[in-house]
Design a protein around this motif. Structure first.
Motif, PDB file in Angstrom:
ATOM      1  N   TYR A  76     -19.070  39.180  25.710  1.00 18.41           N
ATOM      2  CA  TYR A  76     -18.085  38.744  24.558  1.00 18.41           C
ATOM      3  C   TYR A  76     -17.871  38.000  23.551  1.00 18.41           C
ATOM      4  O   TYR A  76     -19.098  37.639  22.420  1.00 18.41           O
ATOM      5  CB  TYR A  76     -18.254  37.059  26.121  1.00 18.41           C
ATOM      6  N   LEU A  77     -17.369  38.561  23.055  1.00 18.34           N
ATOM      7  CA  LEU A  77     -16.164  38.107  21.765  1.00 18.34           C
ATOM      8  C   LEU A  77     -15.462  36.957  21.599  1.00 18.34           C
ATOM      9  O   LEU A  77     -13.954  37.199  22.244  1.00 18.34           O
ATOM     10  CB  LEU A  77     -15.785  39.378  21.118  1.00 18.34           C
ATOM     11  N   TRP A  94     -12.141  33.658  23.817  1.00 14.94           N
ATOM     12  CA  TRP A  94     -13.179  34.538  24.191  1.00 14.94           C
ATOM     13  C   TRP A  94     -12.921  35.798  25.134  1.00 14.94           C
ATOM     14  O   TRP A  94     -11.688  35.297  25.805  1.00 14.94           O
ATOM     15  CB  TRP A  94     -14.538  33.450  25.221  1.00 14.94           C
ATOM     16  N   THR A 116     -12.241  35.971  19.464  1.00 21.15           N
ATOM     17  CA  THR A 116     -10.879  36.589  19.227  1.00 21.15           C
ATOM     18  C   THR A 116     -10.602  35.331  18.160  1.00 21.15           C
ATOM     19  O   THR A 116     -10.241  33.661  19.145  1.00 21.15           O
ATOM     20  CB  THR A 116     -10.595  37.637  19.857  1.00 21.15           C
ATOM     21  N   ASP A 155     -20.217  33.931  17.095  1.00 15.72           N
ATOM     22  CA  ASP A 155     -18.479  34.098  17.927  1.00 15.72           C
ATOM     23  C   ASP A 155     -19.348  35.125  19.101  1.00 15.72           C
ATOM     24  O   ASP A 155     -18.682  36.189  19.756  1.00 15.72           O
ATOM     25  CB  ASP A 155     -18.097  35.231  16.476  1.00 15.72           C
ATOM     26  N   THR A 156     -20.692  35.176  19.279  1.00 19.18           N
ATOM     27  CA  THR A 156     -21.183  36.584  20.107  1.00 19.18           C
ATOM     28  C   THR A 156     -21.807  35.691  21.376  1.00 19.18           C
ATOM     29  O   THR A 156     -22.210  35.262  21.593  1.00 19.18           O
ATOM     30  CB  THR A 156     -21.656  37.430  19.809  1.00 19.18           C
TER      31      THR A 156
END
Length: 150
Positions: A117-118, A124, A120, A88-89
């Motif tokens: 970026y993450l 993103w 969520t 997720d990164t």
């Protein structure tokens, strides 16, 4: 222009690349609302402008970009992007070309940026933009050659 809801913006931010594209388009148009839509709603998000201090939190980041946009749009264009995605990164190392007016007309200035970026629930989102001044020399990359030939 009316600001989009989080759900509407999430549809546009289906990948880190979508988020990055929206970030740079917002810079180029000095669109503060659109720029802020790419940021995660986290306390520890941060931004470092070239030569500036670390700015932490949505409110502080908004205020910093608001000040920057008083000078107008930022014609920053990602020229080279190196991407590392894991789970997720996503981490993007970007060489930005910024068009600036000089005594001999328009010229290119270079900025080296790291965008993180993450993923969520809202798509993103950016959690870090760290930009440092660069030079024409920075368009050359030093890349380690593989130590094992296959």
């Amino acid at each position: 222009m009316q600001s989009r809801s989080k759900a509407q913006a999430a549809a546009l931010l289906a990948s880190p690349e979508d988020t990055e594209q929206q970030f740079y388009e917002a810079l180029q148009q000095a669109d503060l609302d659109r720029l802020m839509e790419v940021w995660a709603d986290e306390e520890e998000i941060s931004c470092v402008h070239p030569g500036g201090p670390r700015v932490v939190g949505l409110g502080a980041i908004r205020a910093a970009f608001e000040t920057v946009f008083l000078q107008g749009a930022i014609p920053a264009h990602p020229e080279r992007v190196r991407r590392l995605h894991t789970g997720d990164t996503a981490i993007h190392q970007v060489l930005e070309r910024v068009q600036v007016d000089g005594p001999d007309g328009q010229q290119s200035a270079w900025v080296i940026a790291t965008n993180v970026y993450l993923k969520t629930a809202f798509g993103w989102r950016m959690v870090l933009h760290h930009a440092s001044p660069g030079s024409a020399h920075d368009i050359q990359e030093v890349i380690e050659e593989p130590s094992v030939l296959h």
